[in-house]
Design a protein around this motif. Structure first.
Motif, PDB file in Angstrom:
ATOM      1  N   ARG B  35       0.824  -1.210   0.000  1.00 49.65           N
ATOM      2  CA  ARG B  35       0.000   0.000   0.000  1.00 49.65           C
ATOM      3  C   ARG B  35       0.857   1.259   0.000  1.00 49.65           C
ATOM      4  N   LEU B  37       3.815   1.601  -1.296  1.00 49.85           N
ATOM      5  CA  LEU B  37       4.467   1.790  -2.595  1.00 49.85           C
ATOM      6  C   LEU B  37       3.496   2.337  -3.640  1.00 49.85           C
ATOM      7  N   VAL B  38       2.232   1.954  -3.567  1.00 47.99           N
ATOM      8  CA  VAL B  38       1.277   2.467  -4.557  1.00 47.99           C
ATOM      9  C   VAL B  38       0.745   3.828  -4.151  1.00 47.99           C
ATOM     10  N   PRO B  40       1.832   6.916  -3.517  1.00 46.86           N
ATOM     11  CA  PRO B  40       2.073   8.154  -4.282  1.00 46.86           C
ATOM     12  C   PRO B  40       1.336   8.183  -5.610  1.00 46.86           C
ATOM     13  N   THR B  41       1.361   7.051  -6.312  1.00 43.25           N
ATOM     14  CA  THR B  41       0.643   6.982  -7.586  1.00 43.25           C
ATOM     15  C   THR B  41      -0.842   7.219  -7.375  1.00 43.25           C
ATOM     16  N   VAL B  42      -1.390   6.536  -6.368  1.00 48.75           N
ATOM     17  CA  VAL B  42      -2.820   6.680  -6.104  1.00 48.75           C
ATOM     18  C   VAL B  42      -3.154   8.132  -5.795  1.00 48.75           C
ATOM     19  N   VAL B  44      -1.603  10.931  -6.771  1.00 52.30           N
ATOM     20  CA  VAL B  44      -1.583  11.767  -7.980  1.00 52.30           C
ATOM     21  C   VAL B  44      -2.802  11.483  -8.848  1.00 52.30           C
ATOM     22  N   VAL B  45      -3.106  10.189  -9.014  1.00 49.50           N
ATOM     23  CA  VAL B  45      -4.243   9.846  -9.876  1.00 49.50           C
ATOM     24  C   VAL B  45      -5.557  10.325  -9.260  1.00 49.50           C
ATOM     25  N   GLY B  47      -5.919  12.892  -7.214  1.00 51.28           N
ATOM     26  CA  GLY B  47      -5.976  14.349  -7.246  1.00 51.28           C
ATOM     27  C   GLY B  47      -6.168  14.907  -8.628  1.00 51.28           C
ATOM     28  N   PHE B  48      -5.558  14.270  -9.642  1.00 52.89           N
ATOM     29  CA  PHE B  48      -5.564  14.873 -10.968  1.00 52.89           C
ATOM     30  C   PHE B  48      -6.400  14.114 -11.987  1.00 52.89           C
ATOM     31  N   ALA B  49      -7.092  13.070 -11.561  1.00 43.49           N
ATOM     32  CA  ALA B  49      -7.977  12.394 -12.516  1.00 43.49           C
ATOM     33  C   ALA B  49      -9.326  12.040 -11.884  1.00 43.49           C
TER      34      ALA B  49
END
Lengths: 291, 327
Positions: B35, B37-38, B40-42, B44-45, B47-49
């Motif tokens: 959890r 490791l994912v 930061p990606t989660v 950004v996604v 917030g921006f998608a």
């Protein structure tokens, strides 16, 4: 009695073969002309003075005495595409770096670790990938101008990262699966932590794939137009080069200059593409595992 | 390592003992690390998608314009169904929807068919095939702005190559303004010139992808059946129709659907080529002009929302077809 239909069939087949053979040549020739032609046309026009293009549009080859490279410095300096290129380079590099860091971590987790919500995360990413960019553009424009990030390259980078990370993650996953987990286990038994494992073992082994993915993200960010148009159009100093060229086409800028700009932004992309192809050929995992 | 049975450390400590953190089990640690490791990606996604998409749904039901942005606060929102009603009742929206369907359908079908033709033509090795293969990918990697700029020059009525050839060699009476002509009569036919141009551009730009996928699929077609069929006297067209086509049908259908979804939402290519003029106004261009030209966030969001709904219908239909085929 049976010989004659046989013979007729054979002639019909050889007729069919001949037609298909001609068709094949036509398709190949057509494909070459259609794909390489426009690019070549752009290169040739960028080497001629604008006057000569207008007066003789049919003559494609520039005559030896009129070849000039003036359009390139004109496009870069006078029309500001050089500065725009700098912006594009910053944005694309930052996007590629961030997207790679995020997606290496994410892809590693998706491949190797079992954790709660793994399935949900995958579905959300697929959904993001299918969402129309233009639909997301409306709220992003509103939200970013609300917090004052429109007109900044930072806001653009985050938008690009969000747009590219799902694809990058997906691409990287296939490369990371190929890293033998026995090598990882060996490193862990030797006392390597999870982050150290990713940095020291997984990343070097998957390097060709990581490089190819980085290049792919770089190309997307370098080519992007819509978000750059929405966020940056008011501030000429911050234009990316795609936006810069598109804006120039609205004014009566000589087409030779536009062609020079177009060729200039194409060169890094095409070069990168062939570089990535070469990278992909080298597999580093062969020989990492004994027995 | 630990013996089975109740762990002494698990027992509720009666006597005060120095609290020691229990080492995490391997699977708990894996869960936590996964959890982390994912995360930061989660973020950004999200917030921006994801968040923006929820905002589209919200904005579609608000009466907001661009000038209202600085005064936009979450606690004083007034909901209205007016935007959706306006968009739904606007003939321009429906004509754009029709144009979008034609554009996406024609360009996805065109891209798959051209990709198929080129893949078949390049199937047998010949000298220079590697070079041709590399060249074929050029339109796909070309920056879209560069590609549209070159096409606009090619089609320019004043000094473009296409018009020069047409007027000089093909006997056209006058140059054609390809990208601004809505329709033009060619004999008995009414031809939507600009729309055909943007479709041709899209086919040109995306057929390399179809070519790549179909080539990859052709490489794993088993050769012995084909050979046997040829020995039995089947001609090339029959081999293609009865042996190759069934094998390629799956990848071609997938490609057609994916290309349809992407072309359906395409903004860049059309906006850069025609700006939506000449009968090429697709839904994506409508969203943009509602947002930027009319400065109306509400109707822009409503248009975007309806567009997404249409995409979802396509995805659902495709998913159903796949399911039925597998059943």
């Amino acid at each position: 009695m049976s010989a004659r239909p046989q013979a007729r069939r054979r002639t019909r087949r050889s007729g069919e073969d001949r037609v298909l053979g001609v068709l094949r040549l036509v398709v190949i020739a057509g494909a070459v002309v259609a794909t390489a032609g426009p690019l070549l046309y752009g290169v040739l026009l960028s080497l001629r003075p604008f006057q000569s293009v207008v007066s003789e549009p049919l003559r494609l080859l520039p005559s030896p005495d009129e070849i000039t490279f003036d359009a390139y410095p004109t496009a870069m300096a006078e029309y500001g595409l050089g500065g725009n290129m700098g912006n594009s380079l910053q944005v694309a590099l930052a996007t590629a770096a961030l997207a790679i860091v995020l997606s290496v971590l994410g892809a590693y987790a998706a491949v190797r670790l079992r954790f709660l919500g793994r399935g949900t995360v995958n579905v959300v990413f697929l959904g993001v990938y299918l969402l129309p960019g233009i639909v997301l553009a409306v709220p992003l424009f509103v939200l970013l101008s609300r917090v004052g990030l429109t007109g900044s390259l930072v806001g653009l980078v985050f938008v690009y990262v969000a747009q590219t990370v799902p694809v990058a993650l997906y691409m990287l996953r296939t490369y990371l699966v190929a890293v033998p987990s026995s090598v990882e286990e060996a490193a862990m038994i030797d006392g390597c932590g999870r982050l150290g494992l990713i940095r020291r073992v997984v990343l070097p082994l998957a390097l060709p794939g990581v490089a190819a993915t980085a290049l792919y993200v770089f190309m997307i960010a370098w080519n992007e137009y819509l978000f750059a148009l929405l966020f940056l159009v008011a501030d000429r100093d911050r234009w990316t080069v795609s936006l810069g060229i598109a804006q120039l086409t609205e004014f009566s800028v000589p087409t030779t200059v536009l062609m020079a700009g177009s060729i200039a932004i194409t060169v890094p992309v095409v070069a990168g593409f062939f570089l990535a192809q070469r990278l992909l050929v080298t597999g580093l995992t062969s020989g990492a595992e004994k027995g | 390592m630990r013996p089975p049975g109740p762990d002494p450390r698990d027992a509720p400590a009666g006597a005060p003992r120095p609290r020691r953190r229990r080492p995490l089990t391997l699977s708990r640690r894996e869960d936590l690390q996964g959890r982390l490791l994912v995360a930061p990606t989660v973020l950004v996604v999200l917030g921006f998608a994801v968040l923006p998409f929820l905002a589209v749904v919200l904005f579609a039901f608000l009466d907001v314009r661009l000038v209202d942005i600085p005064r936009l606060y979450l606690d004083e929102l007034e909901f209205t169904g007016q935007n959706l009603a306006t968009v739904w009742g606007s003939p321009r929206f429906w004509s754009a929807a029709g144009t979008t369907v034609v554009y996406a359908g024609a360009s996805s079908a065109g891209a798959v068919l051209v990709g198929l033709a080129v893949a078949l033509a390049l199937r047998r090795p010949f000298r220079g095939r590697g070079l041709v293969r590399a060249l074929v990918l050029v339109p796909y990697v070309l920056p879209v702005v560069a590609a549209t700029t070159i096409w606009k020059t090619l089609l320019n009525p004043g000094y473009g190559l296409v018009n020069a050839v047409g007027v000089e060699w093909l006997g056209w009476a006058e140059p054609i303004a390809f990208l601004t002509t809505t329709s033009r009569e060619f004999g008995p036919l009414e031809v939507p010139v600009a729309l055909l141009c943007v479709i041709a551009f899209e086919v040109w730009k995306t057929f390399p992808l179809a070519f790549l996928f179909i080539t990859a699929r052709l490489q794993v077609v088993p050769g012995d059946i084909e050979e046997a069929a040829q020995i039995d006297g089947a001609g090339k067209t029959r081999v293609f129709r009865h042996l190759l086509l069934p094998q390629l049908a799956g990848v071609m259908a997938l490609l057609a659907v994916l290309r349809f979804l992407w072309s359906f939402q395409n903004f860049n290519d059309i906006y850069l080529l025609t700006g939506g003029a000449g009968g090429t106004e697709v839904l994506a261009v409508r969203v943009y002009s509602e947002l930027v030209v009319r400065a109306n966030i509400g109707t822009a969001s409503a248009t975007g929302l309806l567009m997404t709904a249409m995409l979802l219908v396509v995805v659902a239909v495709y998913a159903r077809m796949i399911k039925r085929e597998q059943a």
